[in-house]
Enzyme design. Structure first.
Site, mmCIF file in Angstrom:
data_model
loop_
_atom_site.group_PDB
_atom_site.id
_atom_site.type_symbol
_atom_site.label_atom_id
_atom_site.label_comp_id
_atom_site.label_asym_id
_atom_site.label_seq_id
_atom_site.Cartn_x
_atom_site.Cartn_y
_atom_site.Cartn_z
ATOM 1 N N GLU A 118 0.830 -1.206 0.000
ATOM 2 C CA GLU A 118 0.000 0.000 0.000
ATOM 3 C C GLU A 118 0.864 1.255 0.000
ATOM 4 O OE1 GLU A 118 -4.030 -1.590 2.235
ATOM 5 O OE2 GLU A 118 -2.259 -1.158 3.451
ATOM 6 N N GLU A 138 -3.277 -10.032 3.734
ATOM 7 C CA GLU A 138 -4.053 -9.761 4.945
ATOM 8 C C GLU A 138 -5.110 -10.816 5.246
ATOM 9 O OE1 GLU A 138 -2.544 -5.623 3.816
ATOM 10 O OE2 GLU A 138 -3.084 -7.490 2.810
#
Length: 262
Positions: A118, A138
């Site tokens: 990210e 994740e």
């Protein structure tokens, strides 16, 4: 919570009019902590406010991992993982949201996963090591991409974005380049030189024009209506600037322009 000083966990180096910000937690593979995110945010904020800096390169220490994302060891101990309210942390969140005004080049010296990926997505362009892998694991850890990864479908094809975030599987550098996660792939020892060369080409351009172009390209993706209105505002400011005049005069005189940022 880490007790390391921000000067240790983020190393700043100037290279002409380019700032290199290096994630520096090698024992933790440069994993993100609130302190590290705050330190990077503060570095970006300082670069925005320094007229002598025209671009930032974000890289990591070591030659295998750029950033694996959240420090899961700290998370498993129940330590803070949410950004607080200080200036640096607010600037880091603004960076993730695409609001940083200074051009940022990501130099992925190694693998980037989760929050590290990210962070790269928040960069404007990315140079990656051929040995690196990229992904959003994740869901394999009971989480989901909460720092911008959920908007991956605005960056790459939706089906590909969903595959990455739903499987949690990583892709190699060649595949990352093919789907648009990174801009170029080079040998590991050439990542920083290539990123600096790219940052130099960006930094050679007019700062007002750069900031306007960056804002509008990003805003057109997220809010086209706002982008149309904002373009009119920015066009008047940039096209009537001293730098716009200098660009035209330098072109006619066949010389390099001298930008003033006004």
């Amino acid at each position: 919570m880490s007790t390391q000083d921000s000067e240790d966990i983020l190393v700043r180096e100037r290279n002409g009019n380019v700032l290199v910000a290096r994630l520096n937690r090698p024992k933790a593979r440069n994993a993100l902590t609130p302190e590290l995110m705050s330190a990077l945010g503060q570095a970006l904020l300082d670069a925005e406010n320094d007229p002598d800096l025209r671009a930032v390169v974000v890289t990591g220490s070591g030659d295998r991992v750029f950033c694996p994302g959240m420090d899961l060891r700290a998370f498993s101990r129940g330590e803070q993982t949410v950004l607080g309210a200080d200036e640096g942390r607010a600037a880091y969140q603004r960076f993730l949201d695409g609001g940083s005004t200074v051009p940022v080049v990501g130099a992925a010296n190694g693998t980037a996963l989760g929050g590290g990926m990210e962070l790269l997505l928040a960069c404007d362009v990315v140079v990656a090591s051929a040995a690196a892998t990229f992904g959003f694991p994740e869901v394999k850890r009971g989480l989901f991409p909460a720092g911008g990864g959920a908007a991956l479908g605005t960056r790459i094809p939706l089906a590909t974005a969903l595959e990455l975030v739903l499987t949690g599987d990583a892709v190699d550098a060649a595949r990352a380049r093919q789907i648009g996660l990174v801009n170029s792939v080079v040998d590991a020892d050439q990542v920083l030189p290539a990123a600096l060369e790219l940052a130099g080409r960006i930094a050679a351009n007019a700062p007002l024009g750069l900031a306007a172009a960056k804002e509008l390209v990003r805003l057109t993706i997220t809010d086209p209506e706002r982008a149309a209105a904002r373009q009119q505002e920015l066009q008047h400011r940039v096209f009537t600037s001293e730098d716009a005049k200098e660009g035209a005069v330098a072109f006619m005189e066949k010389r390099a322009p001298v930008w003033r940022g006004c």
